[in-house]
Design an enzyme around this catalytic site. Structure first.
Site, mmCIF file in Angstrom:
data_model
loop_
_atom_site.group_PDB
_atom_site.id
_atom_site.type_symbol
_atom_site.label_atom_id
_atom_site.label_comp_id
_atom_site.label_asym_id
_atom_site.label_seq_id
_atom_site.Cartn_x
_atom_site.Cartn_y
_atom_site.Cartn_z
ATOM 1 N N SER A 11 2.555 -7.016 -11.964
ATOM 2 C CA SER A 11 2.832 -7.784 -10.748
ATOM 3 C C SER A 11 1.608 -7.741 -9.831
ATOM 4 O O SER A 11 0.681 -6.952 -10.060
ATOM 5 C CB SER A 11 4.072 -7.217 -10.049
ATOM 6 O OG SER A 11 3.949 -5.819 -9.879
ATOM 7 N N GLU A 60 0.031 -8.102 -5.693
ATOM 8 C CA GLU A 60 0.310 -8.036 -4.250
ATOM 9 C C GLU A 60 -0.701 -8.870 -3.456
ATOM 10 O O GLU A 60 -1.899 -8.856 -3.755
ATOM 11 C CB GLU A 60 0.259 -6.570 -3.799
ATOM 12 C CG GLU A 60 0.637 -6.376 -2.342
ATOM 13 C CD GLU A 60 0.864 -4.900 -2.013
ATOM 14 O OE1 GLU A 60 1.622 -4.230 -2.749
ATOM 15 O OE2 GLU A 60 0.266 -4.427 -1.039
ATOM 16 N N ASP A 92 4.417 1.779 9.027
ATOM 17 C CA ASP A 92 3.709 2.591 10.023
ATOM 18 C C ASP A 92 3.767 1.862 11.348
ATOM 19 O O ASP A 92 4.163 0.699 11.407
ATOM 20 C CB ASP A 92 2.242 2.773 9.605
ATOM 21 C CG ASP A 92 2.120 3.662 8.378
ATOM 22 O OD1 ASP A 92 2.821 4.694 8.341
ATOM 23 O OD2 ASP A 92 1.351 3.315 7.470
ATOM 24 N N TYR A 148 4.339 8.127 -3.847
ATOM 25 C CA TYR A 148 3.006 8.670 -3.532
ATOM 26 C C TYR A 148 2.623 9.780 -4.505
ATOM 27 O O TYR A 148 2.936 10.950 -4.284
ATOM 28 C CB TYR A 148 3.011 9.206 -2.076
ATOM 29 C CG TYR A 148 3.360 8.121 -1.093
ATOM 30 C CD1 TYR A 148 2.369 7.357 -0.495
ATOM 31 C CD2 TYR A 148 4.695 7.815 -0.805
ATOM 32 C CE1 TYR A 148 2.680 6.314 0.365
ATOM 33 C CE2 TYR A 148 5.017 6.774 0.053
ATOM 34 C CZ TYR A 148 4.007 6.039 0.620
ATOM 35 O OH TYR A 148 4.308 4.988 1.474
ATOM 36 N N PHE A 207 -9.799 3.153 4.021
ATOM 37 C CA PHE A 207 -8.377 3.021 3.611
ATOM 38 C C PHE A 207 -7.877 4.353 3.077
ATOM 39 O O PHE A 207 -6.782 4.779 3.371
ATOM 40 C CB PHE A 207 -8.240 2.069 2.431
ATOM 41 C CG PHE A 207 -8.264 0.602 2.741
ATOM 42 C CD1 PHE A 207 -8.068 0.107 4.018
ATOM 43 C CD2 PHE A 207 -8.459 -0.303 1.699
ATOM 44 C CE1 PHE A 207 -8.089 -1.252 4.262
ATOM 45 C CE2 PHE A 207 -8.477 -1.668 1.930
ATOM 46 C CZ PHE A 207 -8.300 -2.143 3.208
ATOM 47 N N HIS A 235 1.065 -2.634 -10.778
ATOM 48 C CA HIS A 235 1.205 -3.520 -9.605
ATOM 49 C C HIS A 235 -0.190 -3.607 -8.985
ATOM 50 O O HIS A 235 -0.718 -2.599 -8.506
ATOM 51 C CB HIS A 235 2.211 -2.920 -8.614
ATOM 52 C CG HIS A 235 2.433 -3.768 -7.395
ATOM 53 N ND1 HIS A 235 3.163 -4.948 -7.420
ATOM 54 C CD2 HIS A 235 2.013 -3.623 -6.114
ATOM 55 C CE1 HIS A 235 3.197 -5.477 -6.203
ATOM 56 N NE2 HIS A 235 2.497 -4.695 -5.391
HETATM 57 P P1 FAD Z 1 9.411 6.784 3.771
HETATM 58 O O1 FAD Z 1 9.924 6.713 2.389
HETATM 59 O O2 FAD Z 1 10.393 6.717 4.882
HETATM 60 O O3 FAD Z 1 8.532 8.136 3.856
HETATM 61 C C1 FAD Z 1 7.697 8.406 4.970
HETATM 62 C C2 FAD Z 1 7.555 9.917 5.164
HETATM 63 O O4 FAD Z 1 8.785 10.479 5.594
HETATM 64 C C3 FAD Z 1 7.182 10.708 3.916
HETATM 65 O O5 FAD Z 1 6.339 11.765 4.342
HETATM 66 C C4 FAD Z 1 8.496 11.238 3.368
HETATM 67 O O6 FAD Z 1 8.322 12.484 2.709
HETATM 68 C C5 FAD Z 1 9.326 11.393 4.614
HETATM 69 N N1 FAD Z 1 10.734 10.955 4.456
HETATM 70 C C6 FAD Z 1 11.214 9.979 3.657
HETATM 71 N N2 FAD Z 1 12.549 9.830 3.827
HETATM 72 C C7 FAD Z 1 12.898 10.732 4.770
HETATM 73 C C8 FAD Z 1 14.142 11.047 5.401
HETATM 74 N N3 FAD Z 1 15.265 10.406 5.081
HETATM 75 N N4 FAD Z 1 14.146 12.020 6.363
HETATM 76 C C9 FAD Z 1 13.000 12.673 6.693
HETATM 77 N N5 FAD Z 1 11.797 12.425 6.129
HETATM 78 C C10 FAD Z 1 11.739 11.455 5.190
HETATM 79 N N6 FAD Z 1 2.853 -0.518 5.100
HETATM 80 C C11 FAD Z 1 3.034 -1.599 5.877
HETATM 81 O O7 FAD Z 1 2.942 -1.500 7.111
HETATM 82 N N7 FAD Z 1 3.299 -2.831 5.332
HETATM 83 C C12 FAD Z 1 3.424 -3.015 3.996
HETATM 84 O O8 FAD Z 1 3.684 -4.127 3.536
HETATM 85 C C13 FAD Z 1 3.250 -1.877 3.135
HETATM 86 N N8 FAD Z 1 3.385 -1.985 1.807
HETATM 87 C C14 FAD Z 1 3.272 -0.858 1.015
HETATM 88 C C15 FAD Z 1 3.476 -0.977 -0.365
HETATM 89 C C16 FAD Z 1 3.367 0.138 -1.190
HETATM 90 C C17 FAD Z 1 3.600 -0.008 -2.671
HETATM 91 C C18 FAD Z 1 3.026 1.400 -0.629
HETATM 92 C C19 FAD Z 1 2.882 2.603 -1.498
HETATM 93 C C20 FAD Z 1 2.832 1.532 0.741
HETATM 94 C C21 FAD Z 1 2.970 0.410 1.573
HETATM 95 N N9 FAD Z 1 2.794 0.485 2.960
HETATM 96 C C22 FAD Z 1 2.953 -0.620 3.747
HETATM 97 C C23 FAD Z 1 2.455 1.771 3.581
HETATM 98 C C24 FAD Z 1 3.739 2.501 4.045
HETATM 99 O O9 FAD Z 1 4.411 1.723 4.992
HETATM 100 C C25 FAD Z 1 3.312 3.823 4.648
HETATM 101 O O10 FAD Z 1 2.819 4.674 3.643
HETATM 102 C C26 FAD Z 1 4.369 4.519 5.487
HETATM 103 O O11 FAD Z 1 3.720 5.590 6.191
HETATM 104 C C27 FAD Z 1 5.519 5.121 4.695
HETATM 105 O O12 FAD Z 1 6.380 4.178 4.231
HETATM 106 P P2 FAD Z 1 7.537 4.609 3.172
HETATM 107 O O13 FAD Z 1 8.382 3.423 2.940
HETATM 108 O O14 FAD Z 1 6.949 5.291 2.025
HETATM 109 O O15 FAD Z 1 8.312 5.669 4.084
#
Ligand code: FAD
Length: 290
Positions: free
Chosen positions: A9, A11, A102, A138, A209, A259
């Site tokens: 896929s 992006e 973020d 990650y 980055f 991806h």
């Molecule tokens: P989460 O899964 O919520 O995790 C964030 C942190 O909190 C981690 O340290 C985890 O250990 C912890 N955590 C997770 N769940 C919980 C919980 N229930 N309670 C307490 N702690 C918890 N960013 C953007 O702004 N836009 C994008 O389009 C984008 N696309 C991305 C695509 C991919 C494939 C990846 C890998 C990253 C992408 N990011 C994007 C970056 C991402 O938004 C950041 O890495 C962000 O800091 C974490 O998002 P997450 O969904 O992994 O968060």
């Protein structure tokens, strides 16, 4: 190598102007000839690209291109996000990449971020099984994670909330990915985890980055890349070889696919896929032409 059981896929990120959209549409059309399983389109931190992501994804869906919007609550209320999800559903989207996201720079501490598991649960609650939901993973561990194990436990929580598969943050050390897969399996995670593949196009950008997102550039690789200085052409030629070899290793070692972060360009993906021999749609088009 036979890649028929692997998923590939691509992006993109949303355009910043109408001219940018025209150019990106052309790029997407070229990339689409490679036959990706789907495209995904990122969502700006804090929802800053809500309209441009929606517009690009909707146009691609209208053109019959399977496209997954990235989505996070990002400070928006449930009603705003539910409206957006329903708009995507009505536009024909079958997949969503669900994230915490973020905060936009300068907003640290001003808003509470909602974890991705809550968004996955929210999507399932309101749309049942309609969407294939991808989440982020990650291999080198999220920068804010309490610990290696805690990060994997939270990834498991995203699957328990209803995610179908994960896409990783990019990395340059395949062993980090393989170790992570084993650790996920040991915690009972059975869903596919697709490596996110970043092309090496510019040393300063990749160093910046990587420092921000917690992706490690191994010392030897950092030295090698920085030594190219202004010679971007040589850096990119090395980068293509390095990433090709890494992807061969990943696919041979059991990665369920790739991806690929396109950076909104055709070449990084088309060259990689050509090198790997996964340019299946083009290959069959060529053989028809011949
Ligand atoms: P989460 O899964 O919520 O995790 C964030 C942190 O909190 C981690 O340290 C985890 O250990 C912890 N955590 C997770 N769940 C919980 C919980 N229930 N309670 C307490 N702690 C918890 N960013 C953007 O702004 N836009 C994008 O389009 C984008 N696309 C991305 C695509 C991919 C494939 C990846 C890998 C990253 C992408 N990011 C994007 C970056 C991402 O938004 C950041 O890495 C962000 O800091 C974490 O998002 P997450 O969904 O992994 O968060």
């Amino acid at each position: 190598m036979d890649y028929s059981d692997k998923q590939f896929s691509i992006e993109i990120f949303p355009p910043r102007s109408p001219e940018g959209k025209t150019k990106l549409t052309d790029t997407v059309n070229q990339l689409n000839t490679l036959g990706p399983a789907f495209f995904s389109c990122t969502y700006g931190a804090g929802g800053t690209t809500r309209e441009t992501t929606k517009d690009m994804v909707s146009s691609m869906l209208a053109a019959g291109i399977d496209t997954a919007p990235h989505l996070s609550f990002g400070g928006d209320g449930e009603n705003t996000i539910l409206t957006l999800i329903n708009e995507y559903k009505d536009a024909g989207a079958k997949r969503i990449v669900a994230l915490r996201g973020d905060l936009p720079s300068g907003m640290n501490g001003e808003r509470e971020l909602i974890h991705a598991d809550a968004l996955v649960r929210f999507i399932r609650e309101h749309t049942g099984d309609h969407f294939q939901i991808e989440v982020a993973a990650y291999p080198e561990i999220h920068p804010e994670a309490e610990s290696y194990d805690a990060d994997i436990q939270f990834l498991k929580g995203k699957f328990e909330a209803g995610a179908d598969s994960a896409i990783t943050q990019y990395f340059f050390d395949p062993d980090a990915y393989f170790y992570f897969l084993d650790a996920c399996q040991a915690k009972g995670i059975t869903q596919p985890i697709y490596p996110g593949i970043m092309p090496i196009l510019n040393y300063a950008n990749i160093a910046r980055f990587s420092a921000n997102c917690g992706a490690d550039i191994p010392r030897w690789l950092d030295k090698k890349l920085s030594a190219y200085g202004d010679d971007n052409a040589s850096l990119q030629a090395f980068g293509v070889d390095f990433i090709t070899q890494m992807c061969e290793h990943l696919l041979a070692g059991g990665a369920p696919g790739l991806h690929c972060y396109s950076m909104n360009s055709v070449d990084p993906v088309s060259t990689l896929w050509h090198n790997l021999g996964i340019n299946t749609a083009c290959a069959s088009a060529d053989s028809t032409a011949a």
